[in-house]
Design a protein around this motif. Structure first.
Motif, PDB file in Angstrom:
ATOM      1  N   PRO A  49     -24.399  23.033   0.284  1.00  0.00           N
ATOM      2  CA  PRO A  49     -23.579  22.120   1.092  1.00  0.00           C
ATOM      3  C   PRO A  49     -22.590  22.847   2.000  1.00  0.00           C
ATOM      4  O   PRO A  49     -22.330  22.417   3.128  1.00  0.00           O
ATOM      5  N   PHE A  50     -22.033  23.967   1.531  1.00  0.00           N
ATOM      6  CA  PHE A  50     -21.073  24.729   2.332  1.00  0.00           C
ATOM      7  C   PHE A  50     -21.752  25.398   3.522  1.00  0.00           C
ATOM      8  O   PHE A  50     -21.241  25.381   4.645  1.00  0.00           O
ATOM      9  N   LEU A  51     -22.916  26.013   3.276  1.00  0.00           N
ATOM     10  CA  LEU A  51     -23.632  26.681   4.361  1.00  0.00           C
ATOM     11  C   LEU A  51     -24.112  25.673   5.398  1.00  0.00           C
ATOM     12  O   LEU A  51     -24.082  25.946   6.608  1.00  0.00           O
ATOM     13  N   ASP A  54     -20.883  24.773   7.392  1.00  0.00           N
ATOM     14  CA  ASP A  54     -20.267  25.865   8.145  1.00  0.00           C
ATOM     15  C   ASP A  54     -21.148  26.371   9.277  1.00  0.00           C
ATOM     16  O   ASP A  54     -20.654  26.705  10.360  1.00  0.00           O
ATOM     17  N   TRP A  55     -22.452  26.467   9.025  1.00  0.00           N
ATOM     18  CA  TRP A  55     -23.353  27.064  10.013  1.00  0.00           C
ATOM     19  C   TRP A  55     -24.289  26.036  10.651  1.00  0.00           C
ATOM     20  O   TRP A  55     -25.187  26.417  11.401  1.00  0.00           O
ATOM     21  N   ALA A  56     -24.122  24.749  10.353  1.00  0.00           N
ATOM     22  CA  ALA A  56     -24.940  23.672  10.919  1.00  0.00           C
ATOM     23  C   ALA A  56     -26.435  23.941  10.699  1.00  0.00           C
ATOM     24  O   ALA A  56     -27.250  23.859  11.629  1.00  0.00           O
ATOM     25  N   LEU A  57     -26.803  24.261   9.455  1.00  0.00           N
ATOM     26  CA  LEU A  57     -28.188  24.592   9.128  1.00  0.00           C
ATOM     27  C   LEU A  57     -28.975  23.347   8.761  1.00  0.00           C
ATOM     28  O   LEU A  57     -28.440  22.386   8.201  1.00  0.00           O
ATOM     29  N   SER A  58     -30.254  23.369   9.076  1.00  0.00           N
ATOM     30  CA  SER A  58     -31.154  22.301   8.640  1.00  0.00           C
ATOM     31  C   SER A  58     -31.569  22.557   7.202  1.00  0.00           C
ATOM     32  O   SER A  58     -31.373  23.656   6.655  1.00  0.00           O
ATOM     33  N   ASP A  59     -32.163  21.558   6.565  1.00  0.00           N
ATOM     34  CA  ASP A  59     -32.662  21.744   5.200  1.00  0.00           C
ATOM     35  C   ASP A  59     -33.774  22.794   5.164  1.00  0.00           C
ATOM     36  O   ASP A  59     -33.910  23.522   4.181  1.00  0.00           O
ATOM     37  N   ALA A  60     -34.563  22.867   6.223  1.00  0.00           N
ATOM     38  CA  ALA A  60     -35.614  23.887   6.282  1.00  0.00           C
ATOM     39  C   ALA A  60     -34.999  25.282   6.325  1.00  0.00           C
ATOM     40  O   ALA A  60     -35.509  26.224   5.695  1.00  0.00           O
ATOM     41  N   ASN A  61     -33.882  25.442   7.063  1.00  0.00           N
ATOM     42  CA  ASN A  61     -33.187  26.730   7.091  1.00  0.00           C
ATOM     43  C   ASN A  61     -32.697  27.107   5.695  1.00  0.00           C
ATOM     44  O   ASN A  61     -32.847  28.257   5.248  1.00  0.00           O
ATOM     45  N   LEU A  62     -32.092  26.141   5.013  1.00  0.00           N
ATOM     46  CA  LEU A  62     -31.586  26.403   3.664  1.00  0.00           C
ATOM     47  C   LEU A  62     -32.722  26.774   2.716  1.00  0.00           C
ATOM     48  O   LEU A  62     -32.600  27.699   1.913  1.00  0.00           O
ATOM     49  N   ALA A  63     -33.833  26.050   2.827  1.00  0.00           N
ATOM     50  CA  ALA A  63     -34.979  26.325   1.952  1.00  0.00           C
ATOM     51  C   ALA A  63     -35.536  27.716   2.202  1.00  0.00           C
ATOM     52  O   ALA A  63     -35.966  28.405   1.268  1.00  0.00           O
ATOM     53  N   THR A  64     -35.512  28.159   3.450  1.00  0.00           N
ATOM     54  CA  THR A  64     -36.011  29.495   3.772  1.00  0.00           C
ATOM     55  C   THR A  64     -35.172  30.570   3.096  1.00  0.00           C
ATOM     56  O   THR A  64     -35.701  31.575   2.607  1.00  0.00           O
TER      57      THR A  64
END
Length: 433
Positions: A49-51, A54-64
């Motif tokens: 949730p923080f990333l 803070d970095w406006a990441l998509s769920d796909a980015n987080l999963a990567t």
């Protein structure tokens, strides 16, 4: 000449008395580093949730960021395990732990997504062969009669480390910031590396090593290709990897699920998710014990047990994630989590039963690759992509359908199991020339 060699070399070996305490010290520090391994890997889930904010990441980015570790582990496990056998297991374990701990510290200083992805890749490189080499070190100082119990505890240690990583990571992130979560995991790993280096060395391991079991008649060995020519073994690899898909999804996405759908803060969401992860690890142990009892008189029943565990988890998770947030959903998801990785023990037992002793370690490494590539790497990434399009709750409801493929692979494996045993027996004794 045949009887002379054993009579000369064997009696001289077991001269020095061996400590009963030292093997347990080895287990403690190796298991501690295993906890550090998974704490460093899974702390990321607690700070999703923080990333994202803070970095406006998509769920796909987080999963990567999560899947890159498992993918690296899957690709490098076999070559690094072979290298560790040649270079020295103790030195290799120290280097691995230093690398993943240092890379976790780099995560704390990452200024953006690219740097974080690179650091996570290095975490995967460090962790790649730790499981296979670590369990080899542990088993080398214990008698074979306790190997099964130790192996089960060691495998479940990954889930327990994940629990600690998610729960502690969430608490630290709320109190001190998400960067501190990575720093705490890194320091924990570095302290354990120092302790490991003090307690474990090759000389002491050799002194306490249990006598290796006789290999096979006349030292017969089979080619490594036999790991991929037995259809029953291939089904066990495939079934195990696919069932690990769902367990990996739960490990990675449950903190975000509780944060989004139960309106829990990141620390509380991580704590609740850690409880589910604990259920996954406990289920691995309990399902393994149940399988041993059920299959005591008929080893083929291990396939049936694995199929049953997958079926229970499939029904409970698809139904549970389809419900609204509330107690009924939590109960069903909890039961599904308990059985989510329950087939891991039966699958490992089937691989061991169907492979020649001379290549059994490589077979376990291959099983680790299947679990990593098909499950730990693929699961979080697929759900992340689906979540961006359909929402996380819908993605989590779809994910357990992979069990259908796992059940299919295990059913085929059960059907060809007798032929697999006959094929193994044909390779055990070399054909007369």
């Amino acid at each position: 000449m045949g009887p002379l060699a054993p009579s000369v070399t064997t009696p001289a070996a077991p001269a020095p008395a061996r400590s009963r305490v030292y093997p347990w010290l080895v287990f403690a520090v190796v298991f501690g580093l295993l906890l550090s391994d998974y704490m460093s890997r899974q702390v990321l889930s607690a700070v999703f949730p923080f990333l994202k904010e803070d970095w406006a990441l998509s769920d796909a980015n987080l999963a990567t960021l999560s899947s890159v570790v498992a993918l690296t582990v899957g690709v490098l496990t076999l070559p690094l395990s072979v290298l560790a056998d040649r270079w020295g297991r103790v030195r290799s374990l120290v280097l691995m732990a230093l690398l993943w701990s240092g890379a976790t510290l780099l995560c704390a200083f990452a200024s953006g997504y690219g740097e974080m992805l690179g650091a996570r890749f290095l975490v995967g490189v460090g962790e790649a062969a730790y499981g296979s080499v670590g369990i080899a070190v542990v088993l080398s100082v214990f008698a074979p009669r306790v190997h099964a119990a130790l192996s089960g505890a060691f495998m479940a240690g990954g889930s327990f480390g994940s629990v600690l990583g998610i729960a502690l990571g969430g608490i630290v992130a709320v109190q001190l910031g998400w960067r501190s979560s990575f720093a705490v995991m890194a320091v924990f790993g570095l302290v354990l590396v120092v302790l490991f280096a003090i307690v474990v060395n090759e000389r002491r391991l050799n002194r306490h090593a249990d006598a290796p079991p006789a290999a096979t008649p006349a030292g017969h060995r089979v080619p490594i290709s036999t790991l991929f020519t037995n259809r029953a073994v291939l089904c066990a690899y495939l079934g195990s990897g696919l069932q690990m898909f769902v367990a990996a999804v739960l490990l990675s996405w449950m903190p975000s699920f509780f944060n989004r759908y139960y309106a829990l803060g990141p620390d509380k969401a991580a704590t609740v998710a850690a409880g589910l992860v604990l259920l996954v690890g406990s289920g691995m142990v309990v399902c393994g014990v149940v399988t041993d009892r059920v299959a005591r008189t008929d080893p083929a029943r291990k396939w049936t047990a694995a199929i049953a565990f997958c079926t229970i988890s499939l029904i409970c998770l698809t139904t549970g994630f389809g419900l609204d947030a509330g107690p009924a959903q939590l109960v069903l998801v909890g039961v599904g989590a308990f059985f989510a990785a329950g087939s891991s023990g039966p699958a490992a037992a089937m691989v061991a039963r169907l492979t020649h002793p001379s290549v059994r370690a490589s077979a376990m490494g291959t099983l680790t690759v299947a679990n990593s590539l098909l499950g730990l790497a693929l699961g979080p990434l697929v759900v992340g992509v689906l979540a961006d399009r359909l929402g996380l709750a819908t993605a989590l409801q779809i994910a357990p359908l992979i069990y259908v493929a796992a059940i299919g692979a295990l059913m085929v494996g059960a059907r060809v199991y007798p032929a697999g045993i006959r094929q193994l027996e044909a390779t055990t004794t070399p054909a007369p020339s």
